[in-house]
Design a protein around this motif. Structure first.
Motif, PDB file in Angstrom:
ATOM      1  N   ASP A  76       0.815  -1.216   0.000  1.00 19.10           N
ATOM      2  CA  ASP A  76       0.000   0.000   0.000  1.00 19.10           C
ATOM      3  C   ASP A  76       0.844   1.259   0.000  1.00 19.10           C
ATOM      4  O   ASP A  76       0.505   2.247  -0.626  1.00 19.10           O
ATOM      5  CB  ASP A  76      -0.958   0.001   1.201  1.00 19.10           C
ATOM      6  CG  ASP A  76      -0.225  -0.116   2.539  1.00 19.10           C
ATOM      7  OD1 ASP A  76       0.980  -0.452   2.547  1.00 19.10           O
ATOM      8  OD2 ASP A  76      -0.874   0.123   3.573  1.00 19.10           O
ATOM      9  N   PHE A  77       1.976   1.231   0.716  1.00 14.28           N
ATOM     10  CA  PHE A  77       2.825   2.416   0.802  1.00 14.28           C
ATOM     11  C   PHE A  77       4.239   1.994   1.131  1.00 14.28           C
ATOM     12  O   PHE A  77       4.463   1.052   1.902  1.00 14.28           O
ATOM     13  CB  PHE A  77       2.328   3.374   1.894  1.00 14.28           C
ATOM     14  CG  PHE A  77       3.260   4.551   2.114  1.00 14.28           C
ATOM     15  CD1 PHE A  77       3.272   5.614   1.223  1.00 14.28           C
ATOM     16  CD2 PHE A  77       4.151   4.563   3.177  1.00 14.28           C
ATOM     17  CE1 PHE A  77       4.154   6.680   1.391  1.00 14.28           C
ATOM     18  CE2 PHE A  77       5.040   5.632   3.359  1.00 14.28           C
ATOM     19  CZ  PHE A  77       5.026   6.688   2.467  1.00 14.28           C
ATOM     20  N   PRO A  79       7.955   4.175   2.089  1.00 11.63           N
ATOM     21  CA  PRO A  79       8.551   5.508   2.226  1.00 11.63           C
ATOM     22  C   PRO A  79       9.512   5.791   1.084  1.00 11.63           C
ATOM     23  O   PRO A  79      10.197   4.890   0.588  1.00 11.63           O
ATOM     24  CB  PRO A  79       9.273   5.440   3.577  1.00 11.63           C
ATOM     25  CG  PRO A  79       9.449   3.991   3.860  1.00 11.63           C
ATOM     26  CD  PRO A  79       8.297   3.291   3.209  1.00 11.63           C
ATOM     27  N   SER A  80       9.545   7.041   0.670  1.00 10.55           N
ATOM     28  CA  SER A  80      10.409   7.432  -0.444  1.00 10.55           C
ATOM     29  C   SER A  80      11.695   8.091   0.040  1.00 10.55           C
ATOM     30  O   SER A  80      12.573   8.375  -0.770  1.00 10.55           O
ATOM     31  CB  SER A  80       9.661   8.391  -1.376  1.00 10.55           C
ATOM     32  OG  SER A  80       9.172   9.504  -0.646  1.00 10.55           O
ATOM     33  N   HIS A  85      10.671   1.013  -3.493  1.00  9.76           N
ATOM     34  CA  HIS A  85      10.056  -0.258  -3.880  1.00  9.76           C
ATOM     35  C   HIS A  85      10.372  -0.522  -5.352  1.00  9.76           C
ATOM     36  O   HIS A  85      10.658   0.411  -6.118  1.00  9.76           O
ATOM     37  CB  HIS A  85       8.545  -0.232  -3.621  1.00  9.76           C
ATOM     38  CG  HIS A  85       7.808   0.810  -4.409  1.00  9.76           C
ATOM     39  ND1 HIS A  85       7.200   0.537  -5.611  1.00  9.76           N
ATOM     40  CD2 HIS A  85       7.600   2.131  -4.177  1.00  9.76           C
ATOM     41  CE1 HIS A  85       6.639   1.639  -6.081  1.00  9.76           C
ATOM     42  NE2 HIS A  85       6.864   2.618  -5.224  1.00  9.76           N
ATOM     43  N   ASN A 110       3.708  14.364  -7.143  1.00 10.58           N
ATOM     44  CA  ASN A 110       2.304  13.944  -7.172  1.00 10.58           C
ATOM     45  C   ASN A 110       1.395  14.770  -8.069  1.00 10.58           C
ATOM     46  O   ASN A 110       0.206  14.469  -8.164  1.00 10.58           O
ATOM     47  CB  ASN A 110       1.739  13.977  -5.741  1.00 10.58           C
ATOM     48  CG  ASN A 110       2.620  13.243  -4.775  1.00 10.58           C
ATOM     49  OD1 ASN A 110       2.656  12.029  -4.772  1.00 10.58           O
ATOM     50  ND2 ASN A 110       3.366  13.980  -3.968  1.00 10.58           N
ATOM     51  N   THR A 318       6.319  12.993   0.642  1.00  9.63           N
ATOM     52  CA  THR A 318       5.973  11.719   1.269  1.00  9.63           C
ATOM     53  C   THR A 318       5.535  10.692   0.231  1.00  9.63           C
ATOM     54  O   THR A 318       5.872   9.511   0.315  1.00  9.63           O
ATOM     55  CB  THR A 318       4.845  11.924   2.297  1.00  9.63           C
ATOM     56  OG1 THR A 318       5.299  12.809   3.316  1.00  9.63           O
ATOM     57  CG2 THR A 318       4.413  10.606   2.918  1.00  9.63           C
ATOM     58  N   TYR A 319       4.783  11.151  -0.763  1.00 10.79           N
ATOM     59  CA  TYR A 319       4.193  10.221  -1.725  1.00 10.79           C
ATOM     60  C   TYR A 319       4.938  10.181  -3.060  1.00 10.79           C
ATOM     61  O   TYR A 319       4.382   9.747  -4.066  1.00 10.79           O
ATOM     62  CB  TYR A 319       2.721  10.578  -1.943  1.00 10.79           C
ATOM     63  CG  TYR A 319       1.914  10.495  -0.669  1.00 10.79           C
ATOM     64  CD1 TYR A 319       1.692   9.267  -0.053  1.00 10.79           C
ATOM     65  CD2 TYR A 319       1.401  11.637  -0.067  1.00 10.79           C
ATOM     66  CE1 TYR A 319       0.967   9.184   1.120  1.00 10.79           C
ATOM     67  CE2 TYR A 319       0.668  11.561   1.108  1.00 10.79           C
ATOM     68  CZ  TYR A 319       0.455  10.330   1.701  1.00 10.79           C
ATOM     69  OH  TYR A 319      -0.257  10.239   2.873  1.00 10.79           O
ATOM     70  N   HIS A 322       4.679   6.831  -5.269  1.00 14.46           N
ATOM     71  CA  HIS A 322       3.772   5.981  -4.488  1.00 14.46           C
ATOM     72  C   HIS A 322       3.514   4.662  -5.219  1.00 14.46           C
ATOM     73  O   HIS A 322       3.365   4.636  -6.446  1.00 14.46           O
ATOM     74  CB  HIS A 322       2.454   6.724  -4.269  1.00 14.46           C
ATOM     75  CG  HIS A 322       1.544   6.065  -3.279  1.00 14.46           C
ATOM     76  ND1 HIS A 322       0.775   4.971  -3.587  1.00 14.46           N
ATOM     77  CD2 HIS A 322       1.293   6.359  -1.970  1.00 14.46           C
ATOM     78  CE1 HIS A 322       0.088   4.610  -2.519  1.00 14.46           C
ATOM     79  NE2 HIS A 322       0.385   5.437  -1.530  1.00 14.46           N
ATOM     80  N   PRO A 323       3.463   3.536  -4.495  1.00 13.38           N
ATOM     81  CA  PRO A 323       3.283   2.239  -5.160  1.00 13.38           C
ATOM     82  C   PRO A 323       2.054   2.160  -6.063  1.00 13.38           C
ATOM     83  O   PRO A 323       2.130   1.601  -7.166  1.00 13.38           O
ATOM     84  CB  PRO A 323       3.172   1.257  -3.984  1.00 13.38           C
ATOM     85  CG  PRO A 323       3.944   1.898  -2.889  1.00 13.38           C
ATOM     86  CD  PRO A 323       3.703   3.376  -3.047  1.00 13.38           C
TER      87      PRO A 323
END
Length: 440
Positions: A76-77, A79-80, A85, A110, A318-319, A322-323
């Protein structure tokens, strides 16, 4: 008119919207598929804007939906900052492969707004890393749109977006916009007139001195102020002047990227390679928010000089990467490739232009401009009420012709998903002709 609405519309403050009017006469959609939105009562609404310039592959495409669903159940998430990931690395490589030569590194964010501010910060930091810390000045262009962050509106050239927010960033300047109706009216593609306007950058170099200028940022085609294609030779001249004086050139491709102009990037279409490209919107076909900046290798390498434990760029979100966004983007790029949507856009361009120009001669139309699968018309205004005619056209198109169009003042823009069929293109402009008659 649709009367099925949620019980209370008051709590949500809509962006870039006259909220009081909207809540009296809401324009609501409840679901979407391919080329259409659907009102809460089930009425189909032909999407002539790809959502907000973003749903290039159409709506609710099964491969993208599946990728998002599977990713949500798997990761789901992540951290960057200091972690990552696998899919985000795969995506960066895929984007780099589509970008011009030597633009191989991607910084994710984003939205287009964040992408613009990211590119501007990277540009300033790059010169500092190279020992030219005095290069902090940023040059945008009148009628330019680079999102709504303080950096983006500082270099942007849309008056209403700027005037409420004080002095904004210091050390910015603006090139003149490239639109001249007397010289360019009813042009298909790049206008013949206007390349000389790029020479204003040389004047700014002489005014400020090149040693103070970090970057120039422009949209290859200005979208939000009414589809303004670049004059022939204009972008190449900007590139030449930037090269001469060591200034970075940033292309804001949030709208023009991912097939809108018949290529992966406008840079490819116009044969001009910038130092940084910003992107968003079409990267996920609008399904999950994502944006980013693609930077030239030499820019990335300028930051890779410190000790191994030290952060090289103090910037991020933060995002970032994002995955779910990465999964959506990979599935979207697969669709673009497997269905040949960039090539399809290029093939449909002549038909799209012809259909748009078929409206020429209507008493309300002052101009029509087309390039790629994008077009805009300028409407004769209502005396004393700027923007009223355009707003009414958008409203009537939705409520009476069941079609979504994009309004900007008294200009209306069209940018359908790249899956649009030729008969749907004809339908878009046939419906809009009826709208013109109704708002005359």
């Amino acid at each position: 008119m649709n009367t099925l609405t949620p019980n209370d519309l008051e709590a949500f403050w809509l962006p870039f919207t006259p909220n009081r009017q909207f809540k009296r006469e809401p324009r609501l959609v409840a679901r979407a598929k391919d080329m259409h939105y659907y009102k809460p009562d089930g009425t189909a609404v032909l999407d002539a804007t790809a959502g907000l310039w973003c749903s290039n592959a159409g709506h609710c495409r099964a491969p993208i939906v599946k990728a998002i669903q599977e990713q949500a159940g798997e990761l789901d998430f992540a951290p960057s900052f200091q972690f990552a990931h696998p899919k985000v690395f795969e995506l960066a490589s895929r984007i780099g492969a589509l970008a011009p030569k030597d633009l191989d590194h991607v910084f994710f964010c984003n939205s287009g707004s964040e992408a613009a501010d990211t590119a501007l910060k990277i540009a300033i930091a790059y010169h500092r890393a190279n020992g030219e810390g005095a290069r902090t000045r940023l040059i945008g262009r009148e009628r330019g749109y680079h999102g709504v962050g303080f950096g983006g509106i500082s270099v942007g050239g849309m008056v209403a977006n700027r005037k409420f927010y004080g002095p904004l960033l210091s050390g910015t300047d603006h090139l003149p916009h490239t639109y001249n109706r007397a010289e360019q009216a009813f042009t298909t593609g790049e206008p013949e007139w206007g390349a000389h306007l790029a020479d204003e950058l040389q004047r700014m170099v002489e005014l400020h001195d090149a040693s103070t200028i970090a970057a120039v940022i422009v949209e290859p085609m200005a979208g939000s102020t009414g589809v303004l294609p670049p004059p022939k030779g204009y972008l190449k001249r900007l590139r030449e002047i930037c090269d001469k004086h060591g200034i970075l050139l940033i292309f804001d491709e949030v709208i023009t990227g991912f097939g809108r102009l018949g290529h992966a990037t406008a840079s490819e279409r116009f044969g001009v390679t910038p130092d940084i490209i910003t992107f968003a919107k079409g990267i996920t076909s609008g399904t999950v928010p994502m944006g980013g900046a693609i930077v030239h290798n030499r820019i990335y390498e300028a930051f890779q000089t410190g000790p191994d434990h030290a952060i090289d760029l103090f910037h991020g979100y933060t995002y970032s990467g994002h995955p779910l966004a990465a999964a959506a983007a990979l599935a979207t790029l697969d669709l673009y490739r497997d269905e040949g949507l960039f090539e399809r856009s290029k093939k449909l361009e002549p038909h799209f232009a012809q259909a748009a120009m078929s409206m020429k001669g209507h008493a309300l139309l002052l101009d029509i401009r087309t390039i790629g699968l994008a077009a805009a018309v300028d409407l004769a205004g209502v005396d004393g009420l700027p923007g009223k005619r355009g707003f009414d056209a958008m409203r009537v198109a939705f409520h009476e012709e069941n079609m979504m169009v994009r309004v900007s003042g008294d200009s209306i823009a069209f940018s359908p998903p790249l899956i649009v069929e030729a008969d749907q293109i004809d339908d878009i402009f046939a419906r809009f002709k009826r709208v013109l008659d109704k708002v005359s």
